[in-house]
Design a protein around this motif. Structure first.
Motif, PDB file in Angstrom:
ATOM      1  N   HIS A 254       0.822  -1.216   0.000  1.00  0.00           N
ATOM      2  CA  HIS A 254       0.000   0.000   0.000  1.00  0.00           C
ATOM      3  C   HIS A 254       0.854   1.263   0.000  1.00  0.00           C
ATOM      4  O   HIS A 254       0.422   2.318   0.465  1.00  0.00           O
ATOM      5  CB  HIS A 254      -1.004  -0.042   1.159  1.00  0.00           C
ATOM      6  CG  HIS A 254      -1.953  -1.186   1.005  1.00  0.00           C
ATOM      7  ND1 HIS A 254      -2.941  -1.209   0.041  1.00  0.00           N
ATOM      8  CD2 HIS A 254      -1.996  -2.393   1.626  1.00  0.00           C
ATOM      9  CE1 HIS A 254      -3.571  -2.373   0.093  1.00  0.00           C
ATOM     10  NE2 HIS A 254      -3.016  -3.112   1.046  1.00  0.00           N
ATOM     11  N   CYS A 264      -7.394   1.480  -4.900  1.00  0.00           N
ATOM     12  CA  CYS A 264      -6.984   0.270  -4.171  1.00  0.00           C
ATOM     13  C   CYS A 264      -8.031  -0.065  -3.102  1.00  0.00           C
ATOM     14  O   CYS A 264      -8.811   0.792  -2.696  1.00  0.00           O
ATOM     15  CB  CYS A 264      -5.625   0.529  -3.533  1.00  0.00           C
ATOM     16  SG  CYS A 264      -4.968  -0.858  -2.610  1.00  0.00           S
ATOM     17  N   CYS A 266      -7.591  -0.257  -0.124  1.00  0.00           N
ATOM     18  CA  CYS A 266      -7.324   0.530   1.092  1.00  0.00           C
ATOM     19  C   CYS A 266      -7.884   1.944   0.981  1.00  0.00           C
ATOM     20  O   CYS A 266      -7.838   2.707   1.937  1.00  0.00           O
ATOM     21  CB  CYS A 266      -5.826   0.583   1.363  1.00  0.00           C
ATOM     22  SG  CYS A 266      -4.926   1.631   0.207  1.00  0.00           S
ATOM     23  N   LYS A 268      -6.748   4.264  -1.237  1.00  0.00           N
ATOM     24  CA  LYS A 268      -5.822   5.151  -1.951  1.00  0.00           C
ATOM     25  C   LYS A 268      -5.797   4.759  -3.434  1.00  0.00           C
ATOM     26  O   LYS A 268      -6.333   3.728  -3.825  1.00  0.00           O
ATOM     27  CB  LYS A 268      -4.407   5.019  -1.361  1.00  0.00           C
ATOM     28  CG  LYS A 268      -4.300   5.566   0.057  1.00  0.00           C
ATOM     29  CD  LYS A 268      -2.882   5.519   0.582  1.00  0.00           C
ATOM     30  CE  LYS A 268      -2.432   4.121   0.907  1.00  0.00           C
ATOM     31  NZ  LYS A 268      -1.161   4.057   1.626  1.00  0.00           N
ATOM     32  N   CYS A 271      -1.644   2.226  -5.447  1.00  0.00           N
ATOM     33  CA  CYS A 271      -0.755   1.466  -4.552  1.00  0.00           C
ATOM     34  C   CYS A 271      -0.016   0.398  -5.368  1.00  0.00           C
ATOM     35  O   CYS A 271      -0.517  -0.071  -6.392  1.00  0.00           O
ATOM     36  CB  CYS A 271      -1.566   0.743  -3.484  1.00  0.00           C
ATOM     37  SG  CYS A 271      -2.320   1.824  -2.281  1.00  0.00           S
TER      38      CYS A 271
END
Ligand code: ZN
Length: 404
Positions: A254, A264, A266, A268, A271
């Protein structure tokens, strides 16, 4: 060993009492046995700085516990000392169980003091609910304990995917398992009368590599990079596993490589995991070849096979992903300047993926790449078991806190 105590929110250095000194001496003695054994009493004294009477007393204690044994010849000449008598760990005198709770299966193994796996068992995960998976884990551990009969299992190490708080024994957040705040250690210890320690699976791969394949090395820096469905890394600094603030170190997958890239899991964009992981590559290949109905492992198999056979589209996906991985690893080299980088996971078995990785690292003169040892791990899916076993040994036999 940490000697910090907390009183009313303040941290103090704790004064050592005789009990602490004894425990610390025993820890030091055992560490030397693991790292340098077989060794003579005088060598232990030399390496550790412990006095000869202390070494003799500890050796007698461990001999009576059956943990070490003597071999060699007593010269009988007191002037020469008893140097030729060596002390060695009795490798099957204590055993640990290492477990990996993966996304698809639970793997468990019985590991001895030399890192040899004596029994290995696995079970598929059909439902990811914590209760079901923990029940399967308990059954697997009980099967192994039953099989090893009278042998002494002193601890259990568990590796799980995601953010794992090793101090609390809690899986804080595992997106792949869809677990949040699961008190894994407590739930297992409630049913099994053996102490348990838990940690993140990729961190444990690094610990397993450094402990059993790197011979308990005190390297200033070793980074293990795992690339399979996802991407992660485990970091050993000054011989100790580095966990970072809130046990969140190692989220290499990440780190952002392309700021305007794909979203992504996550939250963001761009990544490394969206560019260089098995998940990213199979997603690209699925679209390219309209393979919507196939599961991950089948698409990956096709991608690797077709790339080997020279299909340009497949070659491009693998080599582009490998290039991003190379950039990512160069960032790690610039940050940590490690002595050693270990590549682990199915993707690094592909030459098409690994060639751009190695090329970029070799071109990274600023990172002194020529001084870094880069190699593939010799252990595949058993590495988490070995690392979990190593953590259990360090925690419950050597009694050393190994994370930092
Ligand atoms: Zn991400």
């Amino acid at each position: 060993m940490r000697l910090i105590v907390e009183v009313n929110g303040m941290h103090y250095l704790r004064g050592e009492n005789m009990g602490d000194v004894r425990k610390n001496n025993r820890t030091r003695f055992l560490e030397i046995m693991f790292k340098y054994g077989p060794v003579s009493r005088s060598e232990i004294s030399e390496i550790s700085g412990l006095t000869p009477p202390t070494v003799t007393a500890l050796a007698n204690e461990l001999l009576s516990e059956g943990l070490v044994e003597e071999f060699g010849i007593d010269t009988g000449n007191r002037a020469l000392g008893r140097k030729r008598i060596q002390l060695s760990l009795v490798k099957n005198s204590r055993l640990v169980i290492g477990v990996e709770i993966g996304v698809k299966q639970i793997l468990a193994g019985l590991v001895n003091l030399s890192g040899e796996m004596l029994i290995k068992r696995s079970v598929m995960i059909t439902f990811k609910e914590p209760d079901t998976v923990i029940r399967q884990t308990i059954d697997l551990i009980r099967d192994i304990v039953k099989e090893c009969q009278d042998k002494k299992v002193i601890g259990i190490g568990i590796g799980a995917t995601g953010l794992v708080d090793s101090d609390a024994g809690v899986v804080r957040n595992s997106p792949n398992l869809e677990w949040r705040n699961i008190q894994l250690r407590e739930l297992l210890e409630r049913e099994i009368a053996i102490p348990v320690v838990v940690d993140n699976n990729v961190r444990l791969m690094a610990l397993g590599e450094n402990t059993f394949l790197n011979h308990w090395s005190e390297v200033s820096g070793l980074i293990l990079i795992h690339a399979g469905y996802g991407i992660g890394c485990g970091i050993i600094l000054n011989g100790q596993l580095y966990c970072g603030n809130s046990f969140s170190a190692g989220e290499f997958g990440h780190t952002v490589i392309m700021p305007n890239g794909i979203l992504c899991s996550c939250g963001k964009h761009g990544c490394l995991e969206t560019l260089a992981s098995g998940r990213a590559m199979t997603s690209a290949y699925r679209q390219k070849k309209s393979l919507e109905d196939l599961e991950y492992s089948k698409i990956m198999e096709k991608l690797l096979k077709n790339a080997e056979n020279g299909e340009q589209g497949a070659v491009d996906i693998l080599s582009e992903a490998g290039t991003y991985m190379g950039y990512g690893i160069n960032n790690l080299i610039s940050l940590f300047a490690p002595d050693s980088i270990i590549l682990h996971g199915s993707l690094f078995h592909s030459e098409i993926y690994t060639t751009p990785v190695m090329k970029l690292i070799q071109e990274n003169h600023y990172g002194n790449s020529e001084r870094i040892t880069i190699k593939q791990s010799q252990v595949d899916d058993e590495l988490v078991i070995l690392g979990a076993g190593a953590l259990a040994l360090q925690r419950f036999l050597i009694c050393k806190i190994v994370t930092g």
